[in-house]
Write a protein that holds these residues in place. Structure first.
Motif, PDB file in Angstrom:
ATOM      1  N   ASN A  50       0.841  -1.192   0.000  1.00 40.51           N
ATOM      2  CA  ASN A  50       0.000   0.000   0.000  1.00 40.51           C
ATOM      3  C   ASN A  50       0.887   1.257   0.000  1.00 40.51           C
ATOM      4  O   ASN A  50       2.051   1.196   0.408  1.00 40.51           O
ATOM      5  N   VAL A  51       0.345   2.371  -0.446  1.00 37.45           N
ATOM      6  CA  VAL A  51       1.077   3.638  -0.511  1.00 37.45           C
ATOM      7  C   VAL A  51       0.292   4.677   0.277  1.00 37.45           C
ATOM      8  O   VAL A  51      -0.941   4.735   0.178  1.00 37.45           O
ATOM      9  N   ILE A  52       0.980   5.499   1.044  1.00 37.71           N
ATOM     10  CA  ILE A  52       0.321   6.410   1.976  1.00 37.71           C
ATOM     11  C   ILE A  52      -0.731   7.308   1.314  1.00 37.71           C
ATOM     12  O   ILE A  52      -1.854   7.417   1.821  1.00 37.71           O
ATOM     13  N   PRO A  53      -0.454   7.987   0.194  1.00 41.01           N
ATOM     14  CA  PRO A  53      -1.503   8.845  -0.385  1.00 41.01           C
ATOM     15  C   PRO A  53      -2.776   8.072  -0.744  1.00 41.01           C
ATOM     16  O   PRO A  53      -3.893   8.571  -0.513  1.00 41.01           O
ATOM     17  N   ASP A  54      -2.626   6.867  -1.301  1.00 46.02           N
ATOM     18  CA  ASP A  54      -3.807   6.058  -1.630  1.00 46.02           C
ATOM     19  C   ASP A  54      -4.526   5.600  -0.363  1.00 46.02           C
ATOM     20  O   ASP A  54      -5.764   5.601  -0.294  1.00 46.02           O
ATOM     21  N   TYR A  55      -3.754   5.239   0.619  1.00 42.51           N
ATOM     22  CA  TYR A  55      -4.302   4.816   1.916  1.00 42.51           C
ATOM     23  C   TYR A  55      -5.122   5.935   2.548  1.00 42.51           C
ATOM     24  O   TYR A  55      -6.231   5.716   3.051  1.00 42.51           O
ATOM     25  N   HIS A  56      -4.599   7.157   2.511  1.00 47.54           N
ATOM     26  CA  HIS A  56      -5.316   8.285   3.105  1.00 47.54           C
ATOM     27  C   HIS A  56      -6.659   8.529   2.414  1.00 47.54           C
ATOM     28  O   HIS A  56      -7.647   8.900   3.061  1.00 47.54           O
ATOM     29  N   LYS A  57      -6.709   8.339   1.104  1.00 46.01           N
ATOM     30  CA  LYS A  57      -7.979   8.501   0.384  1.00 46.01           C
ATOM     31  C   LYS A  57      -9.006   7.479   0.850  1.00 46.01           C
ATOM     32  O   LYS A  57     -10.189   7.799   1.009  1.00 46.01           O
ATOM     33  N   GLU A  58      -8.583   6.247   1.067  1.00 50.97           N
ATOM     34  CA  GLU A  58      -9.500   5.199   1.516  1.00 50.97           C
ATOM     35  C   GLU A  58      -9.973   5.462   2.938  1.00 50.97           C
ATOM     36  O   GLU A  58     -11.142   5.226   3.271  1.00 50.97           O
ATOM     37  N   VAL A  59      -9.082   5.953   3.797  1.00 52.30           N
ATOM     38  CA  VAL A  59      -9.490   6.290   5.166  1.00 52.30           C
ATOM     39  C   VAL A  59     -10.510   7.426   5.137  1.00 52.30           C
ATOM     40  O   VAL A  59     -11.463   7.442   5.927  1.00 52.30           O
ATOM     41  N   GLY A  60     -10.330   8.362   4.210  1.00 50.16           N
ATOM     42  CA  GLY A  60     -11.286   9.457   4.075  1.00 50.16           C
ATOM     43  C   GLY A  60     -12.695   8.960   3.810  1.00 50.16           C
ATOM     44  O   GLY A  60     -13.673   9.531   4.312  1.00 50.16           O
ATOM     45  N   LYS A  61     -12.816   7.893   3.026  1.00 44.91           N
ATOM     46  CA  LYS A  61     -14.134   7.319   2.739  1.00 44.91           C
ATOM     47  C   LYS A  61     -14.760   6.735   4.015  1.00 44.91           C
ATOM     48  O   LYS A  61     -15.976   6.848   4.236  1.00 44.91           O
ATOM     49  N   LEU A  62     -13.932   6.113   4.852  1.00 46.71           N
ATOM     50  CA  LEU A  62     -14.430   5.597   6.137  1.00 46.71           C
ATOM     51  C   LEU A  62     -14.945   6.744   7.009  1.00 46.71           C
ATOM     52  O   LEU A  62     -16.011   6.649   7.626  1.00 46.71           O
ATOM     53  N   MET A  63     -14.149   7.818   7.063  1.00 45.52           N
ATOM     54  CA  MET A  63     -14.530   8.949   7.901  1.00 45.52           C
ATOM     55  C   MET A  63     -15.796   9.619   7.373  1.00 45.52           C
ATOM     56  O   MET A  63     -16.649  10.054   8.158  1.00 45.52           O
ATOM     57  N   GLU A  64     -15.929   9.702   6.065  1.00 42.51           N
ATOM     58  CA  GLU A  64     -17.137  10.282   5.449  1.00 42.51           C
ATOM     59  C   GLU A  64     -18.389   9.562   5.953  1.00 42.51           C
ATOM     60  O   GLU A  64     -19.377  10.201   6.352  1.00 42.51           O
ATOM     61  N   LYS A  65     -18.350   8.249   5.967  1.00 43.77           N
ATOM     62  CA  LYS A  65     -19.489   7.455   6.430  1.00 43.77           C
ATOM     63  C   LYS A  65     -19.800   7.732   7.896  1.00 43.77           C
ATOM     64  O   LYS A  65     -20.981   7.878   8.282  1.00 43.77           O
ATOM     65  N   GLU A  66     -18.756   7.824   8.722  1.00 40.18           N
ATOM     66  CA  GLU A  66     -18.975   8.065  10.149  1.00 40.18           C
ATOM     67  C   GLU A  66     -19.545   9.462  10.396  1.00 40.18           C
ATOM     68  O   GLU A  66     -20.418   9.641  11.257  1.00 40.18           O
ATOM     69  N   LEU A  67     -19.074  10.448   9.666  1.00 39.46           N
ATOM     70  CA  LEU A  67     -19.565  11.811   9.856  1.00 39.46           C
ATOM     71  C   LEU A  67     -21.025  11.955   9.444  1.00 39.46           C
ATOM     72  O   LEU A  67     -21.781  12.714  10.058  1.00 39.46           O
ATOM     73  N   ILE A  68     -21.421  11.219   8.401  1.00 35.92           N
ATOM     74  CA  ILE A  68     -22.840  11.194   8.021  1.00 35.92           C
ATOM     75  C   ILE A  68     -23.659  10.583   9.151  1.00 35.92           C
ATOM     76  O   ILE A  68     -24.719  11.096   9.523  1.00 35.92           O
ATOM     77  N   GLY A  69     -23.147   9.493   9.729  1.00 38.32           N
ATOM     78  CA  GLY A  69     -23.848   8.838  10.830  1.00 38.32           C
ATOM     79  C   GLY A  69     -23.988   9.731  12.051  1.00 38.32           C
ATOM     80  O   GLY A  69     -24.961   9.614  12.807  1.00 38.32           O
ATOM     81  N   LEU A  70     -23.031  10.638  12.245  1.00 31.98           N
ATOM     82  CA  LEU A  70     -23.070  11.564  13.386  1.00 31.98           C
ATOM     83  C   LEU A  70     -23.873  12.826  13.078  1.00 31.98           C
ATOM     84  O   LEU A  70     -24.043  13.684  13.952  1.00 31.98           O
ATOM     85  N   GLY A  71     -24.349  12.958  11.840  1.00 28.65           N
ATOM     86  CA  GLY A  71     -25.137  14.123  11.462  1.00 28.65           C
ATOM     87  C   GLY A  71     -24.304  15.368  11.225  1.00 28.65           C
ATOM     88  O   GLY A  71     -24.839  16.485  11.197  1.00 28.65           O
ATOM     89  N   LEU A  72     -23.002  15.198  11.027  1.00 31.37           N
ATOM     90  CA  LEU A  72     -22.135  16.354  10.807  1.00 31.37           C
ATOM     91  C   LEU A  72     -22.079  16.761   9.342  1.00 31.37           C
ATOM     92  O   LEU A  72     -21.857  17.933   9.023  1.00 31.37           O
ATOM     93  N   ILE A  73     -22.213  15.813   8.455  1.00 29.98           N
ATOM     94  CA  ILE A  73     -22.364  16.095   7.020  1.00 29.98           C
ATOM     95  C   ILE A  73     -23.485  15.201   6.508  1.00 29.98           C
ATOM     96  O   ILE A  73     -23.917  14.264   7.207  1.00 29.98           O
ATOM     97  N   ASP A  74     -23.965  15.468   5.285  1.00 29.82           N
ATOM     98  CA  ASP A  74     -25.002  14.607   4.725  1.00 29.82           C
ATOM     99  C   ASP A  74     -24.648  14.254   3.279  1.00 29.82           C
ATOM    100  O   ASP A  74     -23.636  14.699   2.733  1.00 29.82           O
ATOM    101  N   SER A  75     -25.501  13.461   2.660  1.00 29.80           N
ATOM    102  CA  SER A  75     -25.226  12.978   1.304  1.00 29.80           C
ATOM    103  C   SER A  75     -25.141  14.115   0.295  1.00 29.80           C
ATOM    104  O   SER A  75     -24.406  14.026  -0.696  1.00 29.80           O
ATOM    105  N   THR A  76     -25.874  15.192   0.539  1.00 28.43           N
ATOM    106  CA  THR A  76     -25.813  16.347  -0.358  1.00 28.43           C
ATOM    107  C   THR A  76     -24.437  17.007  -0.292  1.00 28.43           C
ATOM    108  O   THR A  76     -23.879  17.410  -1.325  1.00 28.43           O
ATOM    109  N   ASP A  77     -23.887  17.112   0.924  1.00 28.02           N
ATOM    110  CA  ASP A  77     -22.537  17.665   1.067  1.00 28.02           C
ATOM    111  C   ASP A  77     -21.532  16.837   0.272  1.00 28.02           C
ATOM    112  O   ASP A  77     -20.639  17.378  -0.387  1.00 28.02           O
ATOM    113  N   VAL A  78     -21.670  15.521   0.344  1.00 25.64           N
ATOM    114  CA  VAL A  78     -20.764  14.624  -0.361  1.00 25.64           C
ATOM    115  C   VAL A  78     -20.946  14.762  -1.871  1.00 25.64           C
ATOM    116  O   VAL A  78     -19.976  14.827  -2.639  1.00 25.64           O
ATOM    117  N   LYS A  79     -22.202  14.834  -2.305  1.00 24.21           N
ATOM    118  CA  LYS A  79     -22.495  14.936  -3.734  1.00 24.21           C
ATOM    119  C   LYS A  79     -21.921  16.220  -4.329  1.00 24.21           C
ATOM    120  O   LYS A  79     -21.414  16.227  -5.472  1.00 24.21           O
TER     121      LYS A  79
END
Length: 430
Positions: free
Chosen positions: A311-340
């Protein structure tokens, strides 16, 4: 030094690796760091240059290591030059390496005094074609003072302008990227000392204590366990201060209802731990605080699974960002429109998680290896996602240090409590 010296085989092997990557008929020079001034006649505490340290183990100012594998006289293939002590130095500064001690520490057999350097170096340069010189080439380095290495570069190029000069840094980054068993043992000691500090603090924190008192508790535990102290300036941030990524004032009172974020680590033998933990000052997380805490913990656990050879750090960071995106939606901090509607260069999750998840760890807290090269077995990384919500006076970051193995990771902080329920249990068992 407070620590027990590491096995000299580490330095012997590192020098062998460096020599193996040098051009033929080449020599290399490594200098100690300077002792830096403060004001009047004051000085900062000496911290050795990590490259000469990783090649020799010599933890002393005014030392020079010269490598010339192809020189005719093999006794000159490795030479360590040391500051010669005298009675006055011994009285005012204390003990310095003897030749015998330096030989045992480094495995270098030819030890000379610094006063011999210029004449011996001149002899070597008369035969050498290439010269490897060292500089700080860390991707995030900002060097505004003239270092000992820089002064040597200027002196060497001025005196020997017709030699062919090469960079040592790329080779050193390659060597230091993969940690030996000896280095991993030193990192484990640093993490174990950090654990002792954390357990002491977890039993100490309560409403009314100050951030600087907590810092003092850590320092006490670190030094009494043969650490020089903090691996880096500690972050002890309660309440809204936890949303300031590099908060180091550590001067506020911890209040009932706050979450306390502590980014601290002990060093041992110049190797560094880098831990972040969060404590509810009252001893119990609120429902919202625990939800944010557990979201960060889930991202940390999943991110750890992604640290794999290849694995390479820049690619890894992008994948972690996707995990965090899901958690932030679950916490009500961002929504699907923000992502879109997000700008791919500045994704929506960056509002609440604006830093990277992992960096190399070793002799430097942000260690030197190339972040664009594939991960390898034996590399050591931090894993440190966080969520920062200034409008809620809440910042949560959780961080462990892990070694990449052939088929997974080994957690050097596996014994430091991190589960929210366990944290509460420790704080309420006083």
């Amino acid at each position: 030094m407070k620590y027990t010296p590491l096995n000299a085989q580490l330095y012997i092997q590192n020098r062998k690796q460096f020599a193996g990557q040098m051009k033929s008929n080449a020599l290399a020079v490594f200098n100690s760091n300077d002792i830096m001034p403060t004001n009047a006649d004051g000085t900062m505490v000496f911290r050795q240059n990590n490259d000469i340290l990783s090649l020799s183990g010599i933890d002393q100012e005014e030392s020079i290591l010269v490598l010339y594998p192809d020189f005719y006289d093999k006794s000159f293939s490795e030479i360590l030059f040391l500051k010669e002590t005298n009675e006055n130095i011994a009285i005012w500064e204390g003990h310095k390496y003897t030749k015998e001690e330096a030989r045992a520490t480094s495995g270098v057999q030819t030890i000379m005094w610094l006063s011999q350097f210029e004449s011996v170096f001149n002899t070597l340069m008369a035969e050498a074609e290439y010269v490897y010189l060292n500089t700080n080439e860390h991707i995030r380095a900002v060097v505004e003072v003239q270092t000992r290495d820089r002064r040597f570069i200027d002196w060497c190029r001025d005196k020997y302008p017709l030699h062919k000069y090469e960079r040592s840094a790329p080779i050193m980054h390659d060597i230091r990227a993969v940690k030996s068993d000896i280095e991993i043992e030193a990192l484990q000691v640093a993490c174990d000392i950090t654990e002792k500090g954390f357990r002491r603090v977890a039993a100490f924190v309560k409403p009314g204590v100050t951030e600087y008192e907590i810092e003092a508790e850590y320092l006490h535990e670190f030094v009494r366990n043969r650490s020089r102290g903090f691996a880096y300036t500690p972050i002890v941030a309660s309440g809204a201060s936890a949303c300031v990524l590099h908060y180091i004032d550590n001067n506020q009172e911890c209040k009932d209802g706050d979450v306390l974020l502590m980014d601290v680590g002990a060093e041992y033998g110049n190797y560094n731990a880098d831990m972040t933990r969060c404590l509810p000052v009252s001893g119990r997380f609120t429902e919202r605080q625990k939800a944010v805490y557990n979201a960060v913990l889930r991202v940390k656990d999943e991110a750890t699974k992604m640290l794999r050879p290849g694995n390479v750090i820049p690619d890894y960071h992008k994948e972690v960002g996707k995990l965090m995106e899901k958690e932030l939606i679950g916490l009500g901090l961002i929504d699907s429109t923000d992502v879109k509607n997000q700008n791919p260069a500045s994704p929506a999750y960056k509002k609440y998680f604006m830093h990277g998840t992992s960096h190399h760890l070793g002799l430097d807290v942000h260690d030197v290896p190339n972040i664009y090269k594939p991960m390898k077995e034996g590399m050591v990384f931090t894993v440190e996602p966080g969520i920062y919500i200034p409008e809620e006076n809440l910042g949560v970051r959780l961080e462990n240090n892990v070694v990449i193995t052939k088929d997974g990771t080994f957690d050097l902080m596996r014994n430091i409590p991190i589960d929210a329920d366990e944290i509460e249990e420790i704080m309420n068992s006083k």
